[in-house]
Every structure is written in C-alpha cells, then in structure tokens.
Scaffold this motif. Structure first.
Motif, short mmCIF file in Angstrom:
data_model
loop_
_atom_site.label_atom_id
_atom_site.label_comp_id
_atom_site.label_asym_id
_atom_site.label_seq_id
_atom_site.Cartn_x
_atom_site.Cartn_y
_atom_site.Cartn_z
N HIS A 68 -19.38 -2.90 -22.05
CA HIS A 68 -20.49 -3.02 -23.22
C HIS A 68 -21.91 -3.31 -23.10
O HIS A 68 -22.88 -2.95 -23.54
CB HIS A 68 -19.65 -3.24 -24.47
N ARG A 69 -21.99 -4.44 -22.88
CA ARG A 69 -22.78 -5.83 -22.48
C ARG A 69 -23.77 -5.02 -21.89
O ARG A 69 -25.17 -5.21 -22.06
CB ARG A 69 -23.07 -6.54 -22.58
N ALA A 70 -23.47 -4.55 -20.56
CA ALA A 70 -24.01 -3.70 -19.48
C ALA A 70 -25.18 -2.95 -20.29
O ALA A 70 -26.37 -2.31 -19.61
CB ALA A 70 -22.61 -4.01 -18.16
N THR A 71 -23.85 -1.94 -20.89
CA THR A 71 -24.37 -0.57 -20.84
C THR A 71 -25.35 -0.22 -21.83
O THR A 71 -26.70 -0.03 -21.81
CB THR A 71 -23.36 0.19 -21.65
N VAL A 72 -25.54 -1.51 -23.09
CA VAL A 72 -26.45 -1.64 -23.93
C VAL A 72 -27.56 -1.75 -23.24
O VAL A 72 -28.96 -1.44 -23.57
CB VAL A 72 -26.05 -2.77 -25.34
N LYS A 73 -27.53 -3.02 -22.61
CA LYS A 73 -28.56 -3.27 -21.66
C LYS A 73 -29.68 -2.51 -21.00
O LYS A 73 -30.72 -2.14 -20.71
CB LYS A 73 -28.07 -4.90 -20.86
N SER A 74 -28.20 -2.23 -20.12
CA SER A 74 -29.24 -0.97 -19.65
C SER A 74 -29.32 0.61 -20.19
O SER A 74 -30.58 1.06 -20.11
CB SER A 74 -28.14 0.11 -17.98
N GLU A 75 -29.42 0.96 -21.50
CA GLU A 75 -30.08 1.60 -22.40
C GLU A 75 -30.42 3.14 -22.10
O GLU A 75 -30.36 4.00 -22.07
CB GLU A 75 -31.92 1.48 -22.66
N ARG A 76 -28.12 3.15 -21.38
CA ARG A 76 -28.39 4.36 -20.83
C ARG A 76 -28.02 5.21 -21.64
O ARG A 76 -27.88 6.46 -21.36
CB ARG A 76 -26.48 4.09 -20.12
N TYR A 77 -27.44 5.14 -22.37
CA TYR A 77 -26.89 5.91 -23.55
C TYR A 77 -28.17 5.62 -25.33
O TYR A 77 -27.46 4.22 -25.36
CB TYR A 77 -25.42 6.01 -24.18
N ALA A 78 -28.44 6.56 -25.30
CA ALA A 78 -29.20 6.37 -26.90
C ALA A 78 -28.07 6.49 -28.17
O ALA A 78 -28.26 5.53 -29.28
CB ALA A 78 -29.77 8.21 -27.14
N CYS A 79 -26.92 6.82 -27.48
CA CYS A 79 -26.11 6.80 -29.22
C CYS A 79 -24.94 5.29 -28.85
O CYS A 79 -24.63 4.24 -30.00
CB CYS A 79 -24.53 8.10 -28.67
N MET A 80 -24.91 4.68 -28.01
CA MET A 80 -24.48 3.09 -27.86
C MET A 80 -25.69 2.11 -28.14
O MET A 80 -26.87 1.62 -27.09
CB MET A 80 -24.02 2.17 -26.27
N LYS A 81 -26.19 1.53 -29.45
CA LYS A 81 -26.85 0.35 -29.50
C LYS A 81 -25.82 -0.88 -29.41
O LYS A 81 -24.87 -1.33 -29.95
CB LYS A 81 -27.30 1.73 -31.08
N PRO A 82 -26.40 -1.71 -29.19
CA PRO A 82 -26.36 -3.09 -30.10
C PRO A 82 -25.38 -3.41 -31.23
O PRO A 82 -25.91 -2.76 -31.90
CB PRO A 82 -27.07 -4.28 -30.05
N ILE A 83 -24.90 -4.15 -31.02
CA ILE A 83 -23.31 -4.45 -32.14
C ILE A 83 -23.59 -6.05 -32.54
O ILE A 83 -24.09 -7.16 -31.60
CB ILE A 83 -22.40 -4.14 -32.47
N GLN A 84 -23.53 -6.88 -33.32
CA GLN A 84 -23.49 -8.29 -33.46
C GLN A 84 -22.26 -8.69 -32.87
O GLN A 84 -22.76 -10.08 -32.94
CB GLN A 84 -23.32 -8.02 -35.33
N LYS A 85 -21.49 -8.45 -32.42
CA LYS A 85 -20.53 -9.24 -32.03
C LYS A 85 -20.01 -8.83 -30.50
O LYS A 85 -20.13 -7.37 -30.47
CB LYS A 85 -19.62 -9.60 -32.76
N LYS A 86 -18.85 -8.82 -29.50
CA LYS A 86 -18.59 -8.59 -28.01
C LYS A 86 -17.11 -7.75 -29.27
O LYS A 86 -16.71 -8.28 -30.26
CB LYS A 86 -18.11 -9.66 -27.86
N PRO A 87 -16.82 -6.62 -27.95
CA PRO A 87 -15.75 -6.02 -29.09
C PRO A 87 -14.71 -6.65 -28.94
O PRO A 87 -13.91 -6.47 -29.66
CB PRO A 87 -15.59 -4.80 -27.50
N SER A 88 -14.11 -7.68 -27.92
CA SER A 88 -13.24 -8.49 -28.35
C SER A 88 -13.24 -9.57 -29.84
O SER A 88 -12.42 -9.08 -30.09
CB SER A 88 -13.03 -9.22 -27.59
N ASP A 89 -14.62 -9.64 -30.13
CA ASP A 89 -14.50 -10.64 -30.77
C ASP A 89 -13.93 -9.22 -32.63
O ASP A 89 -13.70 -9.81 -33.39
CB ASP A 89 -15.71 -10.91 -31.49
N TYR A 90 -15.19 -8.39 -32.99
CA TYR A 90 -14.03 -7.17 -33.71
C TYR A 90 -12.02 -6.88 -33.50
O TYR A 90 -11.87 -6.64 -34.66
CB TYR A 90 -14.83 -5.94 -33.46
N LEU A 91 -12.31 -6.90 -32.13
CA LEU A 91 -10.74 -6.85 -32.29
C LEU A 91 -9.79 -7.92 -32.53
O LEU A 91 -8.51 -8.03 -33.35
CB LEU A 91 -9.96 -7.06 -30.79
N ARG A 92 -10.20 -9.03 -32.85
CA ARG A 92 -9.37 -10.84 -32.86
C ARG A 92 -9.80 -10.46 -34.59
O ARG A 92 -8.82 -10.99 -35.39
CB ARG A 92 -10.11 -12.16 -32.15
#
Length: 355
Positions: A260-284
């Motif tokens: 997720h971090r790599a994809t956001v940084k690469s700006e590969r998808y317009a639909c994938m924007k930065p979020i405030q935390k890591k995906p695993s943080d939201y899981l927890r």
C-alpha cells in the motif's frame, strides 16, 4: 443429516466462561419465497444461483438441514445450542439477505426480518442476540433502519452481506450507513457473499465460489476497499467485524502495509490516495475478528498476536458448520484462562454491547 451435521463427539462440559457464538444465521420463510421468485426470473445473479439455487433445490441431507435450521428461531435452534454447549447466539440474516432484491423490496423486507428477529430475542433474551439487517440499495433508508433496529428493537450490531449487486461500501454514496453505525455505537459485521457477476466465473469453473474460498476472497477485498478508501479517517470510531479469521487479512498484514505504501508513493492509481495510518493499524484498531468456521489453534493464536487478544472472538457459523467437536477443540486450546474467557465471552460482550 449427513456426516457434516452429525457427530459422536460428547456434549461440551461446563466451563468457567460463557460460549457466545457471534456469526449465526437465520432466514425468514417469507424471504425464501422472495428468493425463489428471483431465481425463477430473467438472468439471476450467477453467484446467487450457485449458492441459494443449490440450497433451495438440492435434496441432499446437508441442504435440507441448512434450510430447516435457518428458518427456526425456537426449540430446534435452542436444542442445537445446548447440544454444542453454546450459551448465546448472535444471529444475523443469512447471506445474501435482502441485498439480492430490488431496492424497494429490500428496504421493506429488511424491516420484516428485523421485526421477526427482535421478537425471537424478546422471547429468549439470555440466549439470542440479533443484528440489524439493512438494504444498502437505499443508504438513507438503511441508516434509518440501523437507528430503529438499535434504539427501538434492541438489536446489537448491523449485518452487511458484502457486495450489493456488485457495489461496495467503499463508494461514498453508501457512507450514511457508516455514519449511522458510528452514531449508534454499533458494529457492522461484514459477512461474505458469493463473488459478483464480473468476478465469479473463474471460481465457478472449479467449484471454489462459496465458503471454501470465494467468500473469503470477495469479503477480504471488500474490507480492503473500505480501509484504502479512507473510511476510518472519516469515521474513526467505526467498528467492523470480519469472520473466518479475518478473511485472511491478518496473515497478509505485512505485505498489505508494504505494498500500500509503495503503491501510494508511485501514484500508480488515481483511486488510491494516502490514508492516515497503515492498513494493519486500522485492522488492529477498528476491526474485530471471529474464527467462524476455523477451529485451528495456530491460526487463532497468530491472529490474537497480530490483532491483540481483545480483538478475536468465537463464532460457530451455524447452521452451515454445526460441528460440536470443534467446541471441544477450542475449549482445549493452550490459552490462559483470561484469554480463553476473552475469546469466548467478554470480547463479544464488549463488541456487541451485551449485558
């Protein structure tokens, strides 16, 4: 009944905790008639045909057992609970519920189903807890039904049977549902559905569209869409429950964070924007996980380690997986008494606000 519903395992004995099963299904008889009409209609959803078409037409012992048990909210269900040592069921409208219907029918029947379930809870208040069924087809009506279900009917939690006609709650047009769940301090159980029309064919070709694999793939996708869409940044107190060991997401947590971090940084998808935390943080922080259908100590222990022991709880997946011997397996896990009580009882009490 076939061997999947019968067992020679002894009835589980008394323990120092209550066994609360948190993903248990029901279906009003009237809904089965609506489903039958949908199946007979023009071009019904292929996943619906594969799943419900089988259970409603098959003469197999398994299919007959499941249909019979789904429609019972009385003595037979209570007998099966006693047989398995289950003190309380948290019950929800079985998949796909009203989400396969047209919008008007779905909104109307969600109320009927919720009234029926609430009446069963009133009759058996120490044995049954119910979740609110809603029609995402009309998000504003769904939000109102959450409020009615929680505040007037006394139901605990909301059931969403994953996608609705191939649409996902990550779309902001559905976010009134999240707003209502957060405002009413009630969790959403994101339960599986068969993959939608534009996803299902490779699963159908090899018989993997249902609970064996397709359910987990589709529902895990839905949960990830919600996370990466930034839903929890908008609704930080929202709680979502995932079954079946989190549809495998806890086991993917490291890679999800990295990619997720790599994809956001690469700006590969317009639909994938930065979020405030890591995906695993939201899981927890925003998810609870149930073990429904997975009586595997190693998987449970791993998920407790990743999520925290206060985030993992018990479910049986009745009547689809009514396996009494699995209760004994889980009773005998090498956990501390405190963690075992959390797993079976207190996590569910906290998550669903049980008293």
């Amino acid at each position: 009944m076939d061997q999947s519903q019968t067992t020679t395992a002894p009835r589980p004995g008394k323990v120092a905790y209550k066994r609360i099963a948190t993903e248990e299904a029901f279906a009003p008889a009237e809904m089965l008639q609506i489903w039958r009409k949908i199946l007979e209609g023009a071009d019904p959803d292929p996943g619906f045909v594969s799943l419900i078409g089988f259970y409603m037409s098959s003469k197999s012992a398994r299919a007959r057992h499941i249909i019979e048990c789904l429609t019972d909210l009385g003595e037979q269900r209570l007998h099966h609970m006693d047989e398995a040592g289950i003190d309380r069921q948290v019950i929800a409208l079985t998949s796909p519920g009203v989400q396969v219907m047209d919008g008007e029918s779905a909104v109307a029947f969600a109320k009927v189903a919720n009234d029926e379930l609430a009446e069963a809870v009133r009759k058996h208040p120490t044995r049954f807890t119910g979740m609110v069924a809603v029609a995402p087809q009309d998000p504003e009506a769904a939000a109102k039904e959450i409020e009615r279900g929680v505040q007037k009917l006394g139901l605990n939690g909301v059931i969403i049977n994953s996608h609705t006609h191939g649409e996902y709650l990550s779309d902001p047009k559905f976010w009134a549902i999240f707003e209502a769940a957060e405002a009413n301090d009630t969790p959403i159980y994101l339960h599986p559905n068969t993959p939608p029309r534009n996803m299902i064919q490779p699963f159908l070709e090899c018989g993997l569209d249902g609970a064996i694999f397709g359910f987990g793939v589709e529902t895990g996708l839905h949960a990830l869409r919600i996370i990466t869409a930034g839903v929890f940044d908008h609704f930080p107190k929202l709680r979502i429950i995932l079954g079946h060991m989190g549809e495998a997401l806890p086991f993917w947590a490291y890679r999800l964070d990295y990619m997720h971090r790599a994809t956001v940084k690469s700006e590969r998808y317009a639909c994938m924007k930065p979020i405030q935390k890591k995906p695993s943080d939201y899981l927890r922080e925003n998810f609870y996980i149930t073990n429904s259908g997975v009586a595997d100590e190693a998987a449970i222990k791993y998920t407790q380690g990743m999520m925290g022991a206060d985030r993992v709880m018990y479910a049986m997946d009745y009547p689809y997986q009514h396996a009494i011997e699995e209760v004994g397996i889980l009773d005998n896990m090498s956990s501390t008494p405190e963690d075992k009580k959390r797993f079976y009882q207190t996590n569910a009490e906290v998550a669903f606000g049980l008293k």
